[in-house]
Design an enzyme around this catalytic site. Structure first.
Site: not given
Length: 438
Positions: A323, A298, A309
Site C-alpha cells: 500500500k 503503508s 535503500d
C-alpha cells in the site's frame, strides 16, 4: 550600411509579427480547449442531473433525493480506488472515534486485495489476535452477510459494535481446505504501539505494532535507556498496518543521518513533497535488522523500504502488503467528508511501494525452528570425574539462585526457537556485531 539596417529591421519586424501570430494562435487554442472542457463538464453534469431525476421519478422504491445523492457519492468515491470513499455522518463520526485511539471492535486492519476483503493485520493483544485471525485471511462473511462488493468502511462499520457482543467471521485461509468460522467478542481497542525487550546481553528488540502519534517518542526513549549496552537492534514491523506518515519518517530518521526518506507525488505539484533525514535526529548507528511480512503495510513499508535503500538495515521475512498511496480526509461540511487518495509514496531509490510492496533481503517463512536433541552425545560434564570445581567457577551457582526469566522485558532462547523469522534476524545481528567489531 543603410540597407543592412533595413534588412535587420525587416527581420526583426517579421520575427515580432510571427511571435505575435504564434501567441495569438496559442491563446486562441488554449481558450478553445478551455471552452471545450467547460462544455464537456456542463454536459456531464446535465446527464447526471437527468439520470437523478429519472430515478427519483420512476424507481419502484420511494427514495428521497438526499438518499440518491448519498448513493451516488458512495458509488463515485468507491470506484476511484480501494482507499477513497464517501464518509456519511455516521462514518465520519466513527473515523473521529478511531483517531482518538480507543473504540469498541475486533482489532484488525482490513483492505481490498484482488477484489476480496482481506485482513492486512490483526493488532497485537486484541480480540482478533487472540482468536487466531492472521494477516492474509480473506473475509467471506461477517455474521452471515457476504462481503462481496462490500466497501472497507461498510465492513468496518459492521465489525464495530457494543463492547462484549459477539461477531462471527467466515474466512478463507491459505493452506486450509475449507472456510473457517471464527467467533470474536468485541472489546475496547486500546493500542500500545511500542514494545521493547532485550535478547541476550547486547541485542535490543523493538516491536512497533502501529504508527500512532507516540511511536518516535517511545522508540527514542527505549533506545536511550539501553544505549550503553546495545550492540544491535531488531526492529519488528510484522503485522503493522501503518498509520501516521510523520511517525514513519521520524522512525527512519532515528537510524539514518542524511538523504531522502520518502517522497510523495500527486496530480498537483502542491501535493508533492520530499522528506529528508537530519543528523540531529539520529540516535544510533549499531547494526539493524527489520522484520516484515504480508501484514506490514503503508508506513511500515516506508520504514523498511527506506532503511533497505540506504543499506542501513537487513530486511528479513516476507514480501510486504503493497500500500503506497496517500489519503486525506476532506470535510464537505461539519458532519460529512470524503477520504481521497491524493498522492503515491516513492522510496529513496525512486521505486514505488504500490501493489508491489517491499521485498525482503532474506526471505524467511513463518514457523518454529526444528531442533533435535542427541541423547547419545557425550560432553566433558558427563564424565564421571570431570572438574566440577572449574565448572562452578565458570557457570557460578545459577541453578541454586533459581532466577526466573522476565518475559515482559526479555526474549528467551525458547521464545526465539518458536519464531524462525526472529531467529534468523537475531543470528544476522550477531554476525554483524562480530564482523563490524561493535
Amino acid at each position: 550600411m543603410k540597407n543592412k539596417k533595413l534588412i535587420t529591421l525587416g527581420f526583426a519586424s517579421v520575427t515580432v509579427a510571427l511571435a505575435l501570430l504564434f501567441s495569438t494562435n496559442l491563446f486562441a487554442a488554449t481558450a478553445k480547449k478551455e471552452q471545450t472542457k467547460e462544455a464537456s463538464r456542463l454536459e456531464a453534469l446535465a446527464k447526471f442531473t437527468k439520470v437523478l431525476s429519472i430515478v427519483e421519478q420512476y424507481n419502484v422504491d420511494n427514495v428521497t433525493i438526499e438518499e440518491l445523492m448519498d448513493k451516488a457519492l458512495q458509488g463515485m468515491m468507491s470506484n476511484l480506488d480501494a482507499h477513497s470513499n464517501y464518509l456519511s455522518q455516521k462514518d465520519y463520526k466513527d473515523l473521529k472515534i478511531q483517531t482518538n485511539g480507543e473504540f469498541g471492535g475486533l482489532g484488525i486492519t482490513v483492505g481490498v486485495k484482488d477484489g476480496a476483503l482481506t485482513v492486512i493485520a490483526p493488532i497485537e493483544g486484541t480480540p482478533a489476535d487472540k482468536a487466531g485471525i492472521k494477516a492474509g485471511d480473506i473475509i467471506l462473511k461477517i455474521n452471515e452477510k457476504s462481503t462481496l462488493n462490500m466497501t472497507i468502511d461498510e465492513a468496518v462499520s459492521i465489525m464495530r459494535g457494543k463492547v462484549g457482543t459477539k461477531i462471527e467471521l467466515t474466512i478463507v485461509r491459505e493452506g486450509e481446505t475449507k472456510p473457517l468460522a471464527i467467533s470474536i467478542t468485541r472489546a475496547i481497542i486500546t493500542i500500545e504501539s511500542v514494545y521493547a525487550k532485550t535478547i541476550g546481553d547486547n541485542i535490543q528488540y523493538i516491536r512497533v505494532t502501529n504508527f500512532d502519534k507516540k511511536v518516535v517518542n517511545d522508540v527514542s526513549k527505549a533506545i536511550k535507556q539501553k544505549k550503553a549496552t546495545t550492540k544491535g537492534i531488531v526492529l519488528d514491523l510484522r503485522n503493522n498496518p501503518g498509520g501516521l506518515l510523520d511517525q514513519a519518517v521520524g522512525l527512519v530518521d532515528i537510524f539514518v543521518d542524511k538523504g531522502d526518506i520518502v517522497s510523495q507525488k500527486g496530480k498537483n505539484k502542491a501535493d508533492d513533497e520530499v522528506y529528508t533525514a537530519k543528523a540531529i535526529n539520529t540516535l544510533t548507528n549499531v547494526p539493524l535488522v527489520v522484520l516484515v511480512n504480508g501484514g506490514s503495510a503503508s508506513a511500515s513499508e516506508i520504514v523498511s523500504g527506506a532503511l533497505q535503500d540506504h543499506k542501513r538495515a537487513v530486511v528479513v521475512g516476507q514480501n510486504t502488503f503493497g500500500k503506497g498511496s496517500v489519503q486525506v480526509v476532506l470535510p464537505i461540511n461539519e458532519e460529512e467528508a470524503i477520504k481521497l487518495t491524493v498522492a503515491r509514496y516513492y522510496l529513496p531509490s525512486g521505486r514505488t511501494i504500490q501493489a508491489v510492496g517491499v521485498k525482503p533481503d532474506i526471505e524467511v517463512l513463518p514457523g518454529e525452528v526444528k531442533t533435535s536433541k542427541n541423547e547419545f552425545a557425550l560432553k566433558e560434564a558427563d564424565l564421571k570425574k570431570h572438574l566440577t570445581e572449574e565448572l562452578e567457577k565458570v557457570n557460578g551457582t545459577q541453578e541454586e539462585k533459581g532466577d526466573k526469566v522476565d518475559t515482559k522485558h526479555i526474549i528467551s532462547d525458547e521464545m526465539i526457537q518458536k519464531d524462525i523469522q526472529l531467529k534468523v534476524g537475531t543470528d544476522i545481528i550477531k554476525a554483524l556485531i562480530i564482523t563490524k567489531g561493535v
